[in-house]
Design an enzyme around this catalytic site. Structure first.
Site, PDB file in Angstrom:
ATOM      1  CB  CYS A  15      -0.941  -0.019   1.203  1.00  0.00           C
ATOM      2  SG  CYS A  15      -2.272  -1.231   1.054  1.00  0.00           S
ATOM      3  CE  LYS A  18      -4.321   2.561  -0.466  1.00  0.00           C
ATOM      4  NZ  LYS A  18      -5.264   2.952   0.621  1.00  0.00           N
ATOM      5  N   GLY A  49     -16.915  10.952   2.225  1.00  0.00           N
ATOM      6  CA  GLY A  49     -15.602  11.295   2.761  1.00  0.00           C
ATOM      7  C   GLY A  49     -14.511  10.340   2.354  1.00  0.00           C
ATOM      8  N   GLY A  50     -14.831   9.426   1.447  1.00  0.00           N
ATOM      9  CA  GLY A  50     -13.812   8.479   0.997  1.00  0.00           C
ATOM     10  C   GLY A  50     -13.809   7.194   1.785  1.00  0.00           C
ATOM     11  CG  ASP A  52     -12.315   1.750   4.505  1.00  0.00           C
ATOM     12  OD1 ASP A  52     -11.126   2.019   4.320  1.00  0.00           O
ATOM     13  OD2 ASP A  52     -12.908   2.031   5.554  1.00  0.00           O
ATOM     14  CG  ASP A  92     -11.078  -1.899   1.128  1.00  0.00           C
ATOM     15  OD1 ASP A  92     -10.418  -1.415   2.072  1.00  0.00           O
ATOM     16  OD2 ASP A  92     -10.745  -1.795  -0.053  1.00  0.00           O
ATOM     17  CB  SER A 142      -4.593 -12.091 -15.949  1.00  0.00           C
ATOM     18  OG  SER A 142      -4.988 -12.849 -17.084  1.00  0.00           O
ATOM     19  CG  ASP A 225      -9.155  -0.757   5.799  1.00  0.00           C
ATOM     20  OD1 ASP A 225      -9.409   0.379   5.353  1.00  0.00           O
ATOM     21  OD2 ASP A 225      -8.916  -1.734   5.066  1.00  0.00           O
TER      22      ASP A 225
END
Length: 332
Positions: A15, A18, A49-50, A52, A92, A142, A225
């Site tokens: 992460c 990002k 507010g964004g 998860d 999430d 993929s 999270d």
């Protein structure tokens, strides 16, 4: 696969790769929430507010939770990377208080550089963790890419009346953290030296299922999270969405063994430094030293839950207070 250094094939790691949070805010800030005539009611999306995951009403009692998460290798072992990526994607859904139902794989692979047998180990790790969560895994998508990427798109269900969200924190609530921090700096050390930190792998592969279930049972309705934006970044998002101040007690925050030493030795990712730069204008650090600030901003991979409430067996690391001069306050 003995001696494989999978992290050498990636520019970032987990992460920590990002997009910078400030840039991401600008990128998605002007996007519309949905079509002019949506087929279903959107309960949570960008306007919340964004959060998860996106949450769409199924009926009067249940809602559908949908999310996607993928990243470059965070460890050298392909099976462990698959497990970590799956646990991170499933998180999430748990962060919303939901239950994952089904997932599909998302894979990019440099097939001229890495054998497909390695990719198979990554997929096997993802499948095993999804099955541990009692979540179906069926197919996916993929592509050939310049560096390996893996993750999942996950669909789950949540009780509308018991859903957790960013904008529901209120003054007087304690703040609980369900996993120790430090995966970012330990992963940076692992990438540089090859040293394996089993405690970090164990933390990143652990599901947030039990903590989520305990939170829902305790009546907690605000949480998130802790992943790539670090504890400080996710605390800031919680405070911003809820219109409150989040006060963190730096001395109460747990860390993985070796995390402090990794910071002192300079194993700090660019993602962590960008996190700190983003939250600093909105944070009162009250003299907290740089090392502690970096650890609190450490870009986590498959971190725990930050909950506005208290559940047994996990430390209280702060409290929610009425909105003050800054969104976040860190006490030494």
């Amino acid at each position: 696969m003995e001696g494989l250094r999978l992290t050498e094939y990636a520019g970032g790691g987990g992460c920590a790769c990002k997009l910078p949070p400030g840039e991401l805010d600008g990128l998605v800030g002007g996007l519309a929430e949905g079509p002019a005539r949506p087929a279903a009611e959107l309960l949570l999306g960008l306007a919340g507010g964004g959060d998860d995951a996106a949450v769409v009403a199924l009926d009067g009692e249940r809602a559908l939770v949908t999310t996607a998460d993928f990243f470059t290798p965070v460890v050298n072992d392909p099976y462990d990377w698959g497990r970590i990526a799956a646990a991170n994607a499933l998180s999430d859904v748990y962060a919303m208080g939901g239950t994952p139902w089904a997932a599909v794989n998302l894979l990019a692979w440099p097939r001229d550089l890495l054998p497909m047998e390695v990719a198979a180990e990554v997929l096997r790790g993802g499948r095993d963790v999804a099955h541990e969560a009692a979540c179906h895994v069926s197919g996916g998508h993929s592509v050939t890419g310049p560096e390996p990427l893996y993750g999942m798109s996950v669909v789950g269900v949540v009780d509308r009346a018991r859903m957790m969200r960013l904008d529901a924190a209120r003054p007087g609530m304690p703040l609980t953290l369900t996993k120790p921090l430090g995966t970012g700096v330990l992963n940076a050390r692992h990438k540089s030296t090859g040293e394996v930190f089993e405690q970090a792998v164990a933390s990143m592969t652990a599901l947030n299922r039990d903590a989520s279930g305990a939170a829902v049972a305790a009546g907690i309705r605000a949480g998130t999270d802790v992943t790539g934006f670090g504890l400080l970044g996710h605390a800031y998002k919680l405070a911003r969405a809820s219109g409150v101040t989040v006060t963190l007690d730096a001395g109460a925050v747990p860390y993985l063994p070796g995390a402090r030493e990794a910071v002192r030795d300079g194993f700090v990712s660019g993602g962590t430094r960008r996190n700190l730069e983003w939250v600093a204008p909105h944070t009162d650090f009250a003299g907290v030293p740089e090392e502690a600030r970096l650890l609190l901003a450490d870009a986590q991979t498959s971190g725990g839950l930050l909950l506005a409430g208290e559940i047994p067996g996990h430390p209280v690391v702060g409290e929610v207070t009425a909105a003050g001069p800054t969104a976040v306050v860190v006490r030494g």
